[in-house]
Design a protein around this motif. Sequence first.
Motif, PDB file in Angstrom:
ATOM      1  N   UNK A 167       1.006  -1.224  -0.074  1.00  0.00           N
ATOM      2  CA  UNK A 167       0.040  -0.081   0.024  1.00  0.00           C
ATOM      3  C   UNK A 167       1.014   1.135  -0.009  1.00  0.00           C
ATOM      4  N   UNK A 168       0.743   2.345  -1.045  1.00  0.00           N
ATOM      5  CA  UNK A 168       1.759   3.093  -1.315  1.00  0.00           C
ATOM      6  C   UNK A 168       0.777   4.430  -1.166  1.00  0.00           C
ATOM      7  N   UNK A 169       1.316   5.530  -0.950  1.00  0.00           N
ATOM      8  CA  UNK A 169       0.909   6.627  -1.120  1.00  0.00           C
ATOM      9  C   UNK A 169       1.762   7.527  -2.332  1.00  0.00           C
ATOM     10  N   UNK A 170       1.089   8.088  -3.063  1.00  0.00           N
ATOM     11  CA  UNK A 170       1.742   8.564  -4.330  1.00  0.00           C
ATOM     12  C   UNK A 170       1.337   9.927  -4.461  1.00  0.00           C
ATOM     13  N   UNK A 187       5.422  10.284  -7.586  1.00  0.00           N
ATOM     14  CA  UNK A 187       6.463  10.355  -6.382  1.00  0.00           C
ATOM     15  C   UNK A 187       6.137   9.588  -5.508  1.00  0.00           C
ATOM     16  N   UNK A 188       6.958   8.866  -4.946  1.00  0.00           N
ATOM     17  CA  UNK A 188       6.731   7.881  -3.651  1.00  0.00           C
ATOM     18  C   UNK A 188       8.075   8.259  -2.948  1.00  0.00           C
ATOM     19  N   UNK A 189       7.662   8.871  -1.645  1.00  0.00           N
ATOM     20  CA  UNK A 189       8.715   9.186  -0.638  1.00  0.00           C
ATOM     21  C   UNK A 189       9.757  10.241  -1.331  1.00  0.00           C
TER      22      UNK A 189
END
Length: 324
Positions: A167-170, A187-189
């Motif tokens: 699960x990723x916040x983009x 963008x991820x992190x």
Amino acid sequence: MRADRLLSLLLLLQNRGRMTAPELAAELEVSVRTVYRDIEALGASGVPVCAERGPAGGYRLVDGYRTRLTGLTDAEADSLFLAGAPGPARELGLGAVLATAQLKLRAALPAGPADRARRVQERFHLDAPAWFRDADPVPHLTEVARAVWEQRVLRVHYRRWGGEDRRVVLHPLGLVLKSGIWYLVALADGTPRTYRIARLLAADVTDEPFERPDGFDLAAHWAESSRRLESALHKGTARLRISPRAQRLLPMQFGAAGTRALETAGPPDAAGWVRVEMPVETEAVAVADLLRLGTEAEVLGPPELRAAVARTVTELARRYAATP
């Protein structure tokens, strides 16, 4: 600004036909005296405006005159109809919008370019996916496109290549369609990464906005990341001896790498076979790829790759020699 008003005046006459000075003044929210001055300015600039007196009079453009304010050449108008690939537009939820836009564009074009555009649509069709490959299922593409367009944070459930779910916040920056496959650049992190849309198990568009990096160029980023990926994947170089038939197959089966290999091929022997060098991935992938050429190719080196192909062929011969 007066230039904007003159443009609006010209388009009003073009789209509505004959109009009186009071009607034009009402549309442009100016005085009738200003309309008179603007009509004179249009005439002085070469626009053929006719003034007709009487109860049914007014201003109109000379019959057959249409401005081409867009500056589109015939070739540019043609390209707009080629650019609208219906499949990708439909996947983005824009199929009906694209069809309507093309109708409007064709209606706005003069007779010559409009006829050319119609002929382009009749004679050319763009089919992005590669042969013998079903299109990726992209049930979440519309949500991702909305997040990209509205610049909203996107929360996704993503299945990686190895099968691991994350699960990723983009922060979605753009969409890319490559060989019929949709990718999201996001963008991820804080780092730009690429995600295959078909591997999204869920996508939630939040109400949270984000700031795009200053100067981010999607096309330039994609070109550079593609180059890095290609360099990372190619682990070595295979030396091959290939038949005339394999020379025809190489660009179809190996794309640009196959084309480049043929461009640097050695001279043909008496049977027409040539020697080429071609970048390959890992040994296992290279064996599988090169065996697609069957008996039309011989691996000359490196020795470990030739040995790996020989082992695979020997195992295949043993397996098919046995009675099923």
